[in-house]
Scaffold this active site. Sequence first.
Site, PDB file in Angstrom:
ATOM      1  N   GLY A 188       0.826  -1.202   0.000  1.00  0.00           N
ATOM      2  CA  GLY A 188       0.000   0.000   0.000  1.00  0.00           C
ATOM      3  C   GLY A 188       0.857   1.248   0.000  1.00  0.00           C
ATOM      4  N   SER A 189       0.318   2.303   0.560  1.00  0.00           N
ATOM      5  CA  SER A 189       0.990   3.599   0.517  1.00  0.00           C
ATOM      6  C   SER A 189       2.126   3.684   1.529  1.00  0.00           C
ATOM      7  CB  SER A 189      -0.013   4.724   0.795  1.00  0.00           C
ATOM      8  OG  SER A 189      -0.390   4.721   2.161  1.00  0.00           O
ATOM      9  N   SER A 190       3.085   4.556   1.233  1.00  0.00           N
ATOM     10  CA  SER A 190       4.207   4.771   2.153  1.00  0.00           C
ATOM     11  C   SER A 190       3.728   5.381   3.466  1.00  0.00           C
ATOM     12  CB  SER A 190       5.252   5.675   1.497  1.00  0.00           C
ATOM     13  OG  SER A 190       5.817   5.033   0.371  1.00  0.00           O
ATOM     14  N   LYS A 191       2.684   6.201   3.389  1.00  0.00           N
ATOM     15  CA  LYS A 191       2.140   6.835   4.593  1.00  0.00           C
ATOM     16  C   LYS A 191       1.630   5.780   5.571  1.00  0.00           C
ATOM     17  CE  LYS A 191      -1.377  10.185   6.075  1.00  0.00           C
ATOM     18  NZ  LYS A 191      -2.483  11.070   5.618  1.00  0.00           N
ATOM     19  N   VAL A 192       0.849   4.832   5.065  1.00  0.00           N
ATOM     20  CA  VAL A 192       0.335   3.769   5.934  1.00  0.00           C
ATOM     21  C   VAL A 192       1.473   2.843   6.363  1.00  0.00           C
ATOM     22  CG1 VAL A 192      -1.230   1.791   6.082  1.00  0.00           C
ATOM     23  CG2 VAL A 192      -1.975   3.889   4.934  1.00  0.00           C
ATOM     24  N   GLY A 193       2.399   2.560   5.454  1.00  0.00           N
ATOM     25  CA  GLY A 193       3.540   1.722   5.798  1.00  0.00           C
ATOM     26  C   GLY A 193       4.342   2.284   6.959  1.00  0.00           C
ATOM     27  N   GLU A 235       5.637  -3.403   1.039  1.00  0.00           N
ATOM     28  CA  GLU A 235       5.847  -3.054  -0.370  1.00  0.00           C
ATOM     29  C   GLU A 235       5.051  -1.784  -0.599  1.00  0.00           C
ATOM     30  OE1 GLU A 235       5.634  -2.053  -3.731  1.00  0.00           O
ATOM     31  OE2 GLU A 235       4.101  -3.579  -4.039  1.00  0.00           O
ATOM     32  N   CYS A 282       2.422   0.410  -8.385  1.00  0.00           N
ATOM     33  CA  CYS A 282       3.494   1.000  -7.576  1.00  0.00           C
ATOM     34  C   CYS A 282       4.779   1.193  -8.369  1.00  0.00           C
ATOM     35  CB  CYS A 282       3.747   0.163  -6.333  1.00  0.00           C
ATOM     36  SG  CYS A 282       4.207  -1.538  -6.689  1.00  0.00           S
TER      37      CYS A 282
END
EC number: 1.2.1.22
Length: 463
Positions: A220-225, A240, A274
């Site tokens: 998913g998104s880098s923010k959530v990661g 990822e 991505c």
Amino acid sequence: MFIDGKWINREDMDVINPYSLEVIKKIPALSREEAKEAIDTAEKYKEVMKNLPITKRYNILMNIAKQIKEKKEELAKILAIDAGKPIKQARVEVERSIGTFKLAAFYVKEHRDEVIPSDDRLIFTRREPVGIVGAITPFNFPLNLSAHKIAPAIATGNVIVHHPSSKAPLVCIELAKIIENALKKYNVPLGVYNLLTGAGEVVGDEIVVNEKVNMISFTGSSKVGELITKKAGFKKIALELGGVNPNIVLKDADLNKAVNALIKGSFIYAGQVCISVGMILVDESIADKFIEMFVNKAKVLNVGNPLDEKTDVGPLISVEHAEWVEKVVEKAIDEGGKLLLGGKRDKALFYPTILEVDRDNILCKTETFAPVIPIIRTNEEEMIDIANSTEYGLHSAIFTNDINKSLKFAENLEFGGVVINDSSLFRQDNMPFGGVKKSGLGREGVKYAMEEMSNIKTIIISK
């Protein structure tokens, strides 16, 4: 949702067709307490999966692949309606997911432990499952990226708690039915796989913070990661995440090859991949010719209904995302970007958009997840610096006929993958895949995911 072998049918949450904007189904949305109870139940099956014979794991994986193949067209149509993926691209995803499950079956039987040399001891290793894998999957490849988490988890003997994106969960529900059939066929308790639908901030968050979950595999998104890294504690995590993937065209490149590859890499699934092309860096000596060819190719792409066989570019996943992209493009133009093509939105459809920008433009720093491509005219000396200046490091690409230059760029680009003479979009399901910097932790690709989803135990025997 599917918990401990039981289907729970409620109408809590709307699933929207991103093209027609119609409600196509209502699905359950678990509360945090229900998600917690589901994880408690899943824990009971850890020993079952740990002790599941290799042959059964192999047979289950091959049976899942067989069932997907039998339902190929049905699943492709669900992807087109649910995720807005053009039908011809949806068929490719289904085919890839078949291969992903088959790969996991192959590696189940190919796995080897290691014997460590020693003068007076017998030392060997074995890999053991982590326990419960929380598989949190995205909307853009809901079938194949679920396969990339579920297949290696089964192969390594883990229990699975699967949380699909609420934006495109329908194909995951069908996959859960397929997994149920495979488990029944080989007399494996159904509670080893659980599908938990609902809101990410509720269900996904509970999976991340719950101490009974041993590993998080998230796409998913880098923010959530980044939030996951802060909340997961001592769990293993494989992330990822996103990227602004630079694609470099040197002056000696085969322009026809570069343009064709970059059109595909930019606009497949409306740029919602991505590893889609994030920006193009083109040598200033060939920039005019390249831009003319690239724009002309993009002009003739068909935009519209994902179920139409002629459609090349379907909708973005939601109107809200399309509206956000529209604002980012407007800001890019305000910052001096020159609009060469597109910039138009119709509900969730966003037409192929190309801008010429400088290196400081917002589009060179922002993952739009859209068919929006910034092009920078530059020179060979600056290309690596520009490419490495983003906070991401997923995939990059270079087009050149000079082997020495290709190796120089490959060595100096700070990315998880460097593709030579194809776009950054290239991925093969058996290769290690993942990024550096804010693009992720760990590696996917079935063999490599199996390593992530297992722990090494060292056994030492004195003579």
